[in-house]
Design a protein around this motif. Structure first.
Motif, PDB file in Angstrom:
ATOM      1  N   PRO A  69      -3.812 -14.882   7.181  1.00  0.00           N
ATOM      2  CA  PRO A  69      -3.617 -13.503   7.656  1.00  0.00           C
ATOM      3  C   PRO A  69      -4.850 -12.616   7.474  1.00  0.00           C
ATOM      4  O   PRO A  69      -5.148 -11.777   8.337  1.00  0.00           O
ATOM      5  CB  PRO A  69      -2.446 -13.000   6.797  1.00  0.00           C
ATOM      6  N   VAL A  70      -5.591 -12.816   6.385  1.00  0.00           N
ATOM      7  CA  VAL A  70      -6.767 -11.971   6.131  1.00  0.00           C
ATOM      8  C   VAL A  70      -7.898 -12.247   7.122  1.00  0.00           C
ATOM      9  O   VAL A  70      -8.800 -11.416   7.286  1.00  0.00           O
ATOM     10  CB  VAL A  70      -7.283 -12.164   4.686  1.00  0.00           C
ATOM     11  N   GLN A  71      -7.874 -13.408   7.779  1.00  0.00           N
ATOM     12  CA  GLN A  71      -8.911 -13.775   8.746  1.00  0.00           C
ATOM     13  C   GLN A  71      -8.531 -13.387  10.174  1.00  0.00           C
ATOM     14  O   GLN A  71      -9.406 -13.260  11.036  1.00  0.00           O
ATOM     15  CB  GLN A  71      -9.146 -15.293   8.715  1.00  0.00           C
ATOM     16  N   VAL A  93       0.719 -17.152  12.421  1.00  0.00           N
ATOM     17  CA  VAL A  93       0.255 -16.423  11.240  1.00  0.00           C
ATOM     18  C   VAL A  93       1.411 -15.607  10.656  1.00  0.00           C
ATOM     19  O   VAL A  93       1.930 -14.696  11.293  1.00  0.00           O
ATOM     20  CB  VAL A  93      -0.922 -15.495  11.590  1.00  0.00           C
ATOM     21  N   ALA A  94       1.809 -15.950   9.454  1.00  0.00           N
ATOM     22  CA  ALA A  94       2.964 -15.318   8.827  1.00  0.00           C
ATOM     23  C   ALA A  94       2.723 -13.827   8.603  1.00  0.00           C
ATOM     24  O   ALA A  94       1.666 -13.423   8.119  1.00  0.00           O
ATOM     25  CB  ALA A  94       3.283 -15.995   7.496  1.00  0.00           C
ATOM     26  N   GLY A  95       3.707 -13.012   8.969  1.00  0.00           N
ATOM     27  CA  GLY A  95       3.672 -11.596   8.656  1.00  0.00           C
ATOM     28  C   GLY A  95       2.864 -10.723   9.591  1.00  0.00           C
ATOM     29  O   GLY A  95       2.851  -9.503   9.447  1.00  0.00           O
ATOM     30  N   PHE A  96       2.183 -11.315  10.571  1.00  0.00           N
ATOM     31  CA  PHE A  96       1.346 -10.544  11.493  1.00  0.00           C
ATOM     32  C   PHE A  96       2.150 -10.307  12.760  1.00  0.00           C
ATOM     33  O   PHE A  96       2.419 -11.228  13.521  1.00  0.00           O
ATOM     34  CB  PHE A  96       0.059 -11.311  11.800  1.00  0.00           C
ATOM     35  N   ILE A 261       3.228  -9.817   0.951  1.00  0.00           N
ATOM     36  CA  ILE A 261       2.014 -10.289   1.620  1.00  0.00           C
ATOM     37  C   ILE A 261       1.814  -9.549   2.939  1.00  0.00           C
ATOM     38  O   ILE A 261       0.695  -9.128   3.280  1.00  0.00           O
ATOM     39  CB  ILE A 261       2.079 -11.805   1.860  1.00  0.00           C
ATOM     40  N   SER A 262       2.914  -9.364   3.672  1.00  0.00           N
ATOM     41  CA  SER A 262       2.830  -8.692   4.971  1.00  0.00           C
ATOM     42  C   SER A 262       2.411  -7.244   4.821  1.00  0.00           C
ATOM     43  O   SER A 262       1.648  -6.709   5.646  1.00  0.00           O
ATOM     44  CB  SER A 262       4.193  -8.776   5.673  1.00  0.00           C
ATOM     45  N   GLU A 263       2.916  -6.585   3.795  1.00  0.00           N
ATOM     46  CA  GLU A 263       2.539  -5.186   3.568  1.00  0.00           C
ATOM     47  C   GLU A 263       1.045  -5.056   3.289  1.00  0.00           C
ATOM     48  O   GLU A 263       0.379  -4.139   3.770  1.00  0.00           O
ATOM     49  CB  GLU A 263       3.350  -4.614   2.413  1.00  0.00           C
ATOM     50  N   LYS A 264       0.514  -6.007   2.513  1.00  0.00           N
ATOM     51  CA  LYS A 264      -0.919  -5.983   2.195  1.00  0.00           C
ATOM     52  C   LYS A 264      -1.755  -6.256   3.445  1.00  0.00           C
ATOM     53  O   LYS A 264      -2.822  -5.690   3.616  1.00  0.00           O
ATOM     54  CB  LYS A 264      -1.234  -7.002   1.108  1.00  0.00           C
ATOM     55  N   ALA A 265      -1.246  -7.161   4.295  1.00  0.00           N
ATOM     56  CA  ALA A 265      -1.978  -7.493   5.522  1.00  0.00           C
ATOM     57  C   ALA A 265      -2.016  -6.300   6.457  1.00  0.00           C
ATOM     58  O   ALA A 265      -2.986  -6.133   7.194  1.00  0.00           O
ATOM     59  CB  ALA A 265      -1.331  -8.692   6.213  1.00  0.00           C
TER      60      ALA A 265
END
Length: 265
Positions: A69-71, A93-96, A261-265
């Motif tokens: 996700p960070v990429q 990509v999970a959470g995006f 994780i999704s919130e951070k992304a």
């Protein structure tokens, strides 16, 4: 179909293996920042290995993204100049969300989110799909691809995080259950390889009974539980120890984590 897998790590390679197994592409580009681990796949017919995401995008119609996700944001921004409305973007990509992708590449690009699991490499994935407005006419293409690699379900995007837990993380949960029954079999006197074989095929048989018989798990449990029998005794002991509660709590904990994780992304 001209397909590119952008980010051929564990999941990306599993998807690639499934595509190769079913020969459902005219060309297949595999990209990765370091391609050494992919070199042997050059020997496959119509498979191309590259570090260049732009090159893969320009030479493909369907783009399957399997990156961290960070990429993802940077990669989408990188390929945006060569994207057009005839491309189909499929994200694992999970959470995006589709909305986040639209903000980067345009709402006019067909976007499908797919949540497969690693069983895709043997054609047995449970893959959940959803799409943006522009992807409504293209989601059947994604469904056709992933249906050849297992089973699919079209769901509302609001359920995609939960699908990640149940289906993608779920592979690891089921592996742990199979491992536990294997260890139990060893304790009862079987060699490890014998116990593993029994556990694997018993799990496969249980799932097949539900899939082919279209029945509820409790209906099948009732068939093998007799009054004062060994099966009901074992089941009740497991419930006293909290097996169902532990599994549910594990799923809930994973769901909390993917939300974080999704919130951070």
């Amino acid at each position: 179909m001209k397909i590119a897998i952008i980010g051929t790590g564990n999941l990306g390679l599993s998807i690639a293996k499934g595509l190769m197994l079913n020969d459902c592409y005219t060309t297949l580009y595999l990209t990765r920042r370091t391609t050494e681990s992919l070199e042997k796949w050059k020997e496959e017919n119509k498979v191309f290995i590259t570090k260049d995401n732009l090159k893969a995008t320009e030479n493909s119609d369907i783009l399957i993204f399997s990156v961290q996700p960070v990429q993802f944001r940077d990669i989408l921004s990188q390929i945006k100049p060569v994207l057009h409305e005839k491309h189909l973007v499929i994200s694992t990509v999970a959470g995006f969300t589709t909305k986040q992708m639209e903000e980067i590449i345009s709402p006019q690009i067909p976007i499908v989110r797919a949540m497969p699991n690693t069983a895709i490499s043997v054609g047995q994935s449970m893959t959940c799909l959803c799409c943006n407005k522009s992807g409504e006419k293209s989601i059947d293409i994604a469904d056709a691809i992933f249906s050849r690699l297992g089973t699919t379900a079209k769901i509302d995007e609001s359920h995609m995080r939960a699908a990640t837990v149940v289906c993608a993380s779920g592979i690891a949960f089921w592996m742990r259950l199979i491992r536990a029954t294997t260890q139990g079999g060893v304790q009862l006197g079987f060699d490890a390889d014998e116990a593993l074989k029994m556990s694997m095929y018993t799990a496969m048989g249980a799932a097949s009974l539900l899939i082919k018989g279209n029945r509820h798990p409790e209906a099948e449990i009732d068939k093998v539980t007799t009054p004062k029998g060994c099966t009901i005794t074992g089941l009740n002991e497991m419930e006293h120890r909290g097996v169902s509660s532990s599994i549910i709590k594990g799923l809930a904990a994973s769901f909390d984590k993917i939300n974080e994780i999704s919130e951070k992304a």
